[in-house]
Design an enzyme around this catalytic site. Structure first.
Site, mmCIF file in Angstrom:
data_model
loop_
_atom_site.group_PDB
_atom_site.id
_atom_site.type_symbol
_atom_site.label_atom_id
_atom_site.label_comp_id
_atom_site.label_asym_id
_atom_site.label_seq_id
_atom_site.Cartn_x
_atom_site.Cartn_y
_atom_site.Cartn_z
ATOM 1 N N GLU A 57 42.496 32.963 44.767
ATOM 2 C CA GLU A 57 42.619 33.933 43.676
ATOM 3 C C GLU A 57 41.330 34.738 43.535
ATOM 4 O O GLU A 57 40.227 34.201 43.697
ATOM 5 C CB GLU A 57 42.883 33.247 42.323
ATOM 6 N N THR A 58 41.493 36.011 43.226
ATOM 7 C CA THR A 58 40.399 36.849 42.746
ATOM 8 C C THR A 58 40.763 37.285 41.335
ATOM 9 O O THR A 58 41.870 37.768 41.086
ATOM 10 C CB THR A 58 40.185 38.072 43.641
#
Length: 293
Positions: A57-58
């Site tokens: 995830e970003t």
């Protein structure tokens, strides 16, 4: 925006921080990239950045809230938060929320005890839980994700290589297995799991004979993540299940990925789940983002 045109766009330098969430030491838990932005660019650019980082995830945060959205607690820091895997934007992510909040509380609002986050899942908040260490860190409040009983699919069983005792449908497909050892030793067929019509597959079992109330793993090839190290949104689904079975509102879960991560859970009235964990900052730098003016 295509690759050729992006070469000719002016770049804006913004911070980018990598943080291990649900980690009691560096290289444990789940790494997330956190990128504070001055405003929202095109979704395509956000997706390209997440693919470039290539973490599960970003997290992107912007200080301005959407028009018509007001923070529930005036005077408390509030941000708009979005989550992207390398392949898609998701509706709920726990570890990147914890990581983003730890950055905001430690580096932007060091005198605050809480940060409010507007997301696709509504308002979330994260509080300081202590001074760090195994009983400190940060506590985030997530919506409990309801599960519905579903049939055990022989295709899923074959792909997992293990028999389930129960199956549920929620944000993900949840399969309850016989014991923690079975969960730990799984070597599933990820290509088959990627073809299922679900965001991901959670496998879980009770933690009998260990220090944990339950254990789990999460496979999300369809979302661009073969196996997530620690998945907060999975705990939002299975913590209420194990709380109901044990009669305990507070539990400790362990995700049995290669990195591993411990999550302290508190189920509140069956509707919310509080997840507590530590965050360890690995790196901090800058990114030159084309087209962000």
């Amino acid at each position: 925006m295509n690759t050729t045109s992006s070469k000719h766009l002016p770049s804006t330098t913004v911070p980018i921080i990598q943080i291990d969430a649900f980690a009691d030491a560096l290289f444990e838990g789940n790494p997330a990239a956190v990128m504070p932005l001055p405003h929202w660019p095109a979704d395509e650019l956000l997706q390209r950045i997440a693919a470039e980082k290539n973490l599960s995830e970003t997290a992107f945060v912007v200080a301005a809230l959407p028009e018509g959205v007001e923070a529930p607690e005036p005077g408390c820091p509030a941000y708009h938060l979005r989550w992207f895997t390398p392949a898609i934007e998701v509706d709920l992510c726990g570890h990147a929320t914890l990581a983003a909040a730890s950055y905001l509380l430690d580096s932007v609002h060091p005198d605050a005890t809480r940060v409010q986050l507007w997301t696709r899942s509504g308002w979330l908040h994260v509080d300081r839980a202590g001074e760090g260490g195994p009983h400190g860190g940060f506590t985030m409040d997530l919506p409990a994700v309801p599960l519905a009983v579903t049939d055990i699919d022989p295709v899923v069983t074959a792909a997992l290589g293990a028999s389930a005792t129960e199956a549920y449908a929620g944000m993900d497909l949840v399969y309850v297995l016989e014991d923690a050892a079975t969960v730990r030793e799984l070597a599933p067929d990820l290509a088959v799991l990627a073809g299922l019509d679900t965001r991901g597959v959670v496998v879980t079992a009770g933690g009998r004979g260990s220090e944990f109330d339950f254990v789990c793993r999460w496979f999300g090839s369809r979302a661009g993540v073969s196996e997530d190290p620690v998945t907060g949104s999975a705990f939002a689904q299975i913590a209420p299940l194990w709380a109901q079975r044990s009669g305990k509102a507070e539990l400790v879960g362990r995700q049995l990925s290669a990195r591993g991560g411990t999550v302290r859970c508190r189920v509140v009235d069956g509707a919310r789940v509080e997840l507590t964990g530590n965050c360890i900052r690995f790196s901090e730098g800058v990114a030159a983002v084309p087209g962000l003016t």
